[in-house]
Structures are given as C-alpha cells and as structure tokens.
Design a protein around this motif. Structure first.
Motif, PDB file in Angstrom:
ATOM      1  N   ARG A  95       0.336  -9.436  -1.831  1.00  0.00           N
ATOM      2  CA  ARG A  95       1.379 -10.329  -2.322  1.00  0.00           C
ATOM      3  C   ARG A  95       1.106 -11.759  -1.862  1.00  0.00           C
ATOM      4  NH1 ARG A  95       4.784 -11.539  -6.163  1.00  0.00           N
ATOM      5  NH2 ARG A  95       6.607 -12.644  -5.434  1.00  0.00           N
ATOM      6  N   ILE A  96       0.626 -11.888  -0.624  1.00  0.00           N
ATOM      7  CA  ILE A  96       0.349 -13.224  -0.107  1.00  0.00           C
ATOM      8  C   ILE A  96      -0.738 -13.174   0.952  1.00  0.00           C
ATOM      9  CG2 ILE A  96       2.135 -13.154   1.691  1.00  0.00           C
ATOM     10  CD1 ILE A  96       2.651 -16.156   1.003  1.00  0.00           C
TER      11      ILE A  96
ATOM     12  N   GLU B 273       0.866  -1.176   0.000  1.00  0.00           N
ATOM     13  CA  GLU B 273       0.000   0.000   0.000  1.00  0.00           C
ATOM     14  C   GLU B 273       0.904   1.227   0.000  1.00  0.00           C
ATOM     15  OE1 GLU B 273      -3.978   1.551   2.296  1.00  0.00           O
ATOM     16  OE2 GLU B 273      -2.368   0.706   3.537  1.00  0.00           O
ATOM     17  N   ASN B 274       0.632   2.166  -0.915  1.00  0.00           N
ATOM     18  CA  ASN B 274       1.452   3.376  -1.048  1.00  0.00           C
ATOM     19  C   ASN B 274       2.936   3.044  -1.217  1.00  0.00           C
ATOM     20  OD1 ASN B 274      -0.859   5.003  -0.698  1.00  0.00           O
ATOM     21  ND2 ASN B 274      -0.666   4.821   1.524  1.00  0.00           N
ATOM     22  N   GLY B 275       3.206   1.991  -1.982  1.00  0.00           N
ATOM     23  CA  GLY B 275       4.584   1.643  -2.298  1.00  0.00           C
ATOM     24  C   GLY B 275       5.332   0.872  -1.222  1.00  0.00           C
ATOM     25  N   GLU B 276       4.679   0.544  -0.108  1.00  0.00           N
ATOM     26  CA  GLU B 276       5.350  -0.164   0.982  1.00  0.00           C
ATOM     27  C   GLU B 276       4.600  -1.436   1.347  1.00  0.00           C
ATOM     28  OE1 GLU B 276       6.219   2.106   4.445  1.00  0.00           O
ATOM     29  OE2 GLU B 276       6.939   3.837   3.311  1.00  0.00           O
ATOM     30  N   PHE B 277       5.364  -2.504   1.619  1.00  0.00           N
ATOM     31  CA  PHE B 277       4.750  -3.739   2.084  1.00  0.00           C
ATOM     32  C   PHE B 277       4.358  -3.589   3.550  1.00  0.00           C
ATOM     33  CE2 PHE B 277       6.877  -5.678  -1.607  1.00  0.00           C
ATOM     34  CZ  PHE B 277       5.794  -6.385  -2.112  1.00  0.00           C
TER      35      PHE B 277
END
Length: 198
Positions: free
Chosen positions: A57-58, A33-37
């Motif tokens: 991602r998972i 979200e917003n470029g961060e995991f």
C-alpha cells in the motif's frame, strides 16, 4: 513547502532501489498479505519478502526535506503532491479549498484536498514527515493537469515551486531537487529528476 509526491506503480523494488542510490532511506513499508495489513519496514529488505504475495500500500522514503511514497498499481499513475505547512497556512488553505468546492478530508496524520478535476493535494503539519527542514529539498516541479486557476486560488504563494502545463492526464514530468542528483536522470516511473544548486 512542497515536500512530497506519491505514485502507484508496478515497479516497486526498482523505484525503491533507484531512490536509495540517490541517498534516500526507507522509513516504512506497509503491505497486505493474506488479507491483513502488515509492516515490512527496515531492517527487512526485499530478500526477506520478494517471493511472497504482498500488495504494498505504501513504501516511504525520506531525505532531508523530501518525502516520496509509492504503492503497488497495475500501471504507473501519479496520485498527489504534498505541502508541509504551519497551522495558520494550513487553516487558510483548507478554507480556500472549501470556498472553491473542493472536498477537504481531514485525517489524524494528514489532510487531503480533492478537486472535481483530478487534483489531489496533501496538507501536512507534522514535522516528522521529513528528516531535516534544512536538508535537501524539492526546489521545483513540473506538473500536467487541468483547472490550474482554481489551484492557484487555493495555494496562493505556495504555488511558486509548481510549473503547471494544461492537460487532462494528471502527472509529474520533472522534479528539481537541491543537489540530490548531478544531472537529469529518469526514475523508473518516467519522471525526470534534476539536481539544482540553491
């Protein structure tokens, strides 16, 4: 032991709900979200983040000796199967994969074997990948793929629960669980699930 399969799918919430109704529990959700995991694992549920722009991602679910994962994909695409092994079996299979010119990618938590013909196999030695080795399990799986002879050479007797039909589109058609579901049902990704008695 065959314990795992992974999909990419646009039907994330539907897939999670489907397996939860079969008694699986969500153990983790990781998304960008917003470029961060970030993690969105329980106790969070879909009402807490459904309307946010998260690319998952998972999402991992477990029940007994079964571990199912899936992540977001624009279309349904099967990714890999996984085996839970002892150390000796693990090293033997890695050696056989190398001899067959498969790429062996060892990681901190798991190892992946990559074939030149689309097969991807996860090797896992960490028992925390499942809840209970004596619980419900994957009794068998029907897979479509090519170059089956090489896979047989690598996995040897571990191939027993796999029935493989030749074809270019690598996919799972049926998974047979020990008493997870009473009859044949279809998951949101088109996989037939069948409950069998041990």
């Amino acid at each position: 032991m065959l314990f795992h399969y992974h999909y990419w799918t646009p039907y994330l919430e539907e897939t999670e709900l489907f397996y939860r109704k079969l008694g699986f529990r969500v153990t983790q959700r990781i998304g960008k979200e917003n470029g961060e995991f970030q993690t969105f694992s329980p106790p969070l549920d879909w009402n807490d983040f459904r309307n946010r722009k998260i690319v998952f991602r998972i999402i991992e679910l477990k029940k007994g000796a079964i571990n199912i994962t899936f992540g977001y994909g624009k279309r349904i695409r099967f990714d890999h199967i996984g085996f839970l092994l002892g150390d000796e079996e693990y090293h033997q299979i890695c050696q056989q994969a190398t001899q067959q010119n498969w790429n062996v990618e060892e990681g901190e938590r798991r190892t992946f074997l990559y074939s030149p013909c689309k097969w991807k196999v996860e090797l896992q030695t960490n028992m925390d990948a499942i809840d209970d080795v004596n619980g419900v399990s994957i009794e068998g799986m029907n897979v479509v793929g090519n170059n089956v002879d090489i896979l047989i050479k690598i996995l040897g007797e571990k191939m027993t629960p796999l029935t493989i039909q030749a074809g270019d589109d690598f996919r799972v058609e049926e998974v047979r669980f020990s008493t997870v579901c009473p009859n044949v049902i279809l998951d949101p990704n088109g996989v037939n699930l069948l409950g069998v008695e041990r």
